[in-house]
Design a protein around this motif. Structure first.
Motif, PDB file in Angstrom:
ATOM      1  N   GLY A   1       0.786  -1.231   0.000  1.00 39.99           N
ATOM      2  CA  GLY A   1       0.000   0.000   0.000  1.00 39.99           C
ATOM      3  C   GLY A   1       0.815   1.276   0.000  1.00 39.99           C
ATOM      4  O   GLY A   1       0.261   2.344  -0.231  1.00 39.99           O
ATOM      5  N   LEU A   2       2.120   1.180   0.239  1.00 33.68           N
ATOM      6  CA  LEU A   2       2.935   2.392   0.191  1.00 33.68           C
ATOM      7  C   LEU A   2       3.283   2.718  -1.254  1.00 33.68           C
ATOM      8  O   LEU A   2       3.688   1.837  -2.006  1.00 33.68           O
ATOM      9  CB  LEU A   2       4.245   2.204   0.960  1.00 33.68           C
ATOM     10  N   PRO A   3       3.144   3.959  -1.663  1.00 30.99           N
ATOM     11  CA  PRO A   3       3.549   4.333  -3.022  1.00 30.99           C
ATOM     12  C   PRO A   3       5.071   4.453  -3.127  1.00 30.99           C
ATOM     13  O   PRO A   3       5.773   4.547  -2.120  1.00 30.99           O
ATOM     14  CB  PRO A   3       2.879   5.694  -3.230  1.00 30.99           C
ATOM     15  N   GLU A   4       5.542   4.430  -4.359  1.00 33.93           N
ATOM     16  CA  GLU A   4       6.976   4.583  -4.595  1.00 33.93           C
ATOM     17  C   GLU A   4       7.482   5.906  -4.020  1.00 33.93           C
ATOM     18  O   GLU A   4       6.713   6.845  -3.828  1.00 33.93           O
ATOM     19  CB  GLU A   4       7.283   4.515  -6.086  1.00 33.93           C
ATOM     20  N   GLU A   5       8.764   5.950  -3.749  1.00 32.17           N
ATOM     21  CA  GLU A   5       9.477   7.126  -3.254  1.00 32.17           C
ATOM     22  C   GLU A   5       8.992   7.620  -1.893  1.00 32.17           C
ATOM     23  O   GLU A   5       9.193   8.776  -1.545  1.00 32.17           O
ATOM     24  CB  GLU A   5       9.449   8.253  -4.295  1.00 32.17           C
ATOM     25  N   THR A   6       8.356   6.753  -1.114  1.00 29.37           N
ATOM     26  CA  THR A   6       7.968   7.111   0.246  1.00 29.37           C
ATOM     27  C   THR A   6       9.219   7.098   1.122  1.00 29.37           C
ATOM     28  O   THR A   6       9.966   6.128   1.128  1.00 29.37           O
ATOM     29  CB  THR A   6       6.942   6.102   0.803  1.00 29.37           C
TER      30      THR A   6
ATOM     31  N   ILE B   1      11.766   4.060   1.560  1.00 32.22           N
ATOM     32  CA  ILE B   1      11.220   2.736   1.820  1.00 32.22           C
ATOM     33  C   ILE B   1      11.153   2.046   0.462  1.00 32.22           C
ATOM     34  O   ILE B   1      10.700   2.638  -0.512  1.00 32.22           O
ATOM     35  CB  ILE B   1       9.795   2.818   2.420  1.00 32.22           C
ATOM     36  N   SER B   2      11.614   0.808   0.376  1.00 31.66           N
ATOM     37  CA  SER B   2      11.622   0.091  -0.893  1.00 31.66           C
ATOM     38  C   SER B   2      11.196  -1.351  -0.674  1.00 31.66           C
ATOM     39  O   SER B   2      11.071  -1.808   0.464  1.00 31.66           O
ATOM     40  CB  SER B   2      13.019   0.139  -1.514  1.00 31.66           C
ATOM     41  N   THR B   3      10.968  -2.057  -1.763  1.00 33.38           N
ATOM     42  CA  THR B   3      10.672  -3.481  -1.646  1.00 33.38           C
ATOM     43  C   THR B   3      11.830  -4.151  -0.923  1.00 33.38           C
ATOM     44  O   THR B   3      12.991  -3.952  -1.265  1.00 33.38           O
ATOM     45  CB  THR B   3      10.474  -4.108  -3.043  1.00 33.38           C
TER      46      THR B   3
ATOM     47  N   VAL C   1       6.425  -4.382   0.580  1.00 41.69           N
ATOM     48  CA  VAL C   1       6.507  -4.514  -0.873  1.00 41.69           C
ATOM     49  C   VAL C   1       5.904  -3.253  -1.491  1.00 41.69           C
ATOM     50  O   VAL C   1       4.775  -2.880  -1.171  1.00 41.69           O
ATOM     51  CB  VAL C   1       5.765  -5.770  -1.377  1.00 41.69           C
ATOM     52  N   ILE C   2       6.663  -2.605  -2.355  1.00 42.11           N
ATOM     53  CA  ILE C   2       6.194  -1.447  -3.107  1.00 42.11           C
ATOM     54  C   ILE C   2       5.824  -1.962  -4.494  1.00 42.11           C
ATOM     55  O   ILE C   2       6.690  -2.469  -5.219  1.00 42.11           O
ATOM     56  CB  ILE C   2       7.286  -0.359  -3.232  1.00 42.11           C
ATOM     57  N   LYS C   3       4.545  -1.867  -4.849  1.00 36.93           N
ATOM     58  CA  LYS C   3       4.119  -2.367  -6.165  1.00 36.93           C
ATOM     59  C   LYS C   3       4.955  -1.736  -7.270  1.00 36.93           C
ATOM     60  O   LYS C   3       5.123  -0.523  -7.315  1.00 36.93           O
ATOM     61  CB  LYS C   3       2.645  -2.072  -6.407  1.00 36.93           C
ATOM     62  N   GLY C   4       5.473  -2.589  -8.146  1.00 36.89           N
ATOM     63  CA  GLY C   4       6.262  -2.130  -9.280  1.00 36.89           C
ATOM     64  C   GLY C   4       7.747  -2.022  -9.016  1.00 36.89           C
ATOM     65  O   GLY C   4       8.545  -1.997  -9.943  1.00 36.89           O
TER      66      GLY C   4
ATOM     67  N   ASP D   1      14.825  -0.367  -5.103  1.00 39.42           N
ATOM     68  CA  ASP D   1      15.369   0.973  -4.890  1.00 39.42           C
ATOM     69  C   ASP D   1      14.311   1.991  -4.460  1.00 39.42           C
ATOM     70  O   ASP D   1      14.612   3.157  -4.259  1.00 39.42           O
ATOM     71  CB  ASP D   1      16.103   1.468  -6.142  1.00 39.42           C
ATOM     72  N   GLY D   2      13.054   1.549  -4.355  1.00 36.55           N
ATOM     73  CA  GLY D   2      11.985   2.435  -3.904  1.00 36.55           C
ATOM     74  C   GLY D   2      11.362   3.276  -4.991  1.00 36.55           C
ATOM     75  O   GLY D   2      10.493   4.094  -4.718  1.00 36.55           O
TER      76      GLY D   2
END
Length: 183
Positions: free
Chosen positions: A55-60, A90-92, A106-109, A114-115
């Motif tokens: 649920g966290l978006p990229e580059e958080t 925060i990254s996968t 887990v960050i989708k995508g 590398d987040g």
């Protein structure tokens, strides 16, 4: 009210899963008091016999992440056994750590860890589904945007459309412009 209900559901699911998996009561108590701020849609999902946080978006960043949650226990974010702080992304593969429990994020995508979701992630997914590269564990989960336990052309195209700002991989809808600033 809906977000409060989602928070309560999140905590109930975690408590049930934790007790089912045999976590001790102190471990359950360590995470059961983490709740999200209104508007944050974090959720847990079972993946390869472990629970992951989605649920966290990229580059958080770590600061942004901790501003999204309330916790009554000490919580930290770690990547490769290093505590992340401040503006670290925060990254996968990042672990949410509290009370002896390590919950993978887990960050989708984000298949590179590398987040950020970018062309490198798209190319890894394409290489995976044509058999030239093997995405494993959390990185496979990050590539599986449809959450159907298969990484295929649909996931590849969704992430490619996400980069073009034509698909929102976090909501699985074509509502990108309504949720993100496109300046």
């Amino acid at each position: 009210m809906k977000k409060l209900r989602n928070t309560v559901i999140f905590l109930l699911i975690f408590a049930i899963c934790a007790s089912f998996l045999g976590f001790g009561s102190s471990s359950v108590q360590a995470l059961e008091y983490i709740r999200t701020q209104p508007g944050v849609d974090l959720r847990m999902m079972e993946w390869n016999d472990q629970w992951i946080l989605l649920g966290l978006p990229e580059e958080t960043t770590v600061n942004q992440f901790f501003s999204m949650i309330h916790a009554s226990q000490s919580v930290s974010a770690m990547k490769d056994d290093v505590v992340l702080q401040g503006e670290d992304k925060i990254s996968t593969g990042t672990m949410l750590v509290s009370g002896g429990i390590r919950l993978p994020i887990v960050i989708k995508g984000d298949t590179t860890g590398d987040g950020v979701v970018n062309l490198s992630d798209v190319l890894r997914i394409k290489a995976h589904f044509i058999g030239e590269f093997n995405l494993e564990d959390l990185y496979f989960a990050a590539a599986d945007t449809t959450e159907d336990l298969i990484v295929n052309t649909k996931d590849y195209l969704q992430i490619k459309k996400y980069l073009w700002r034509r698909w929102n991989i976090y909501t699985n809808r074509n509502d990108f412009a309504s949720n993100y600033d496109l300046q």
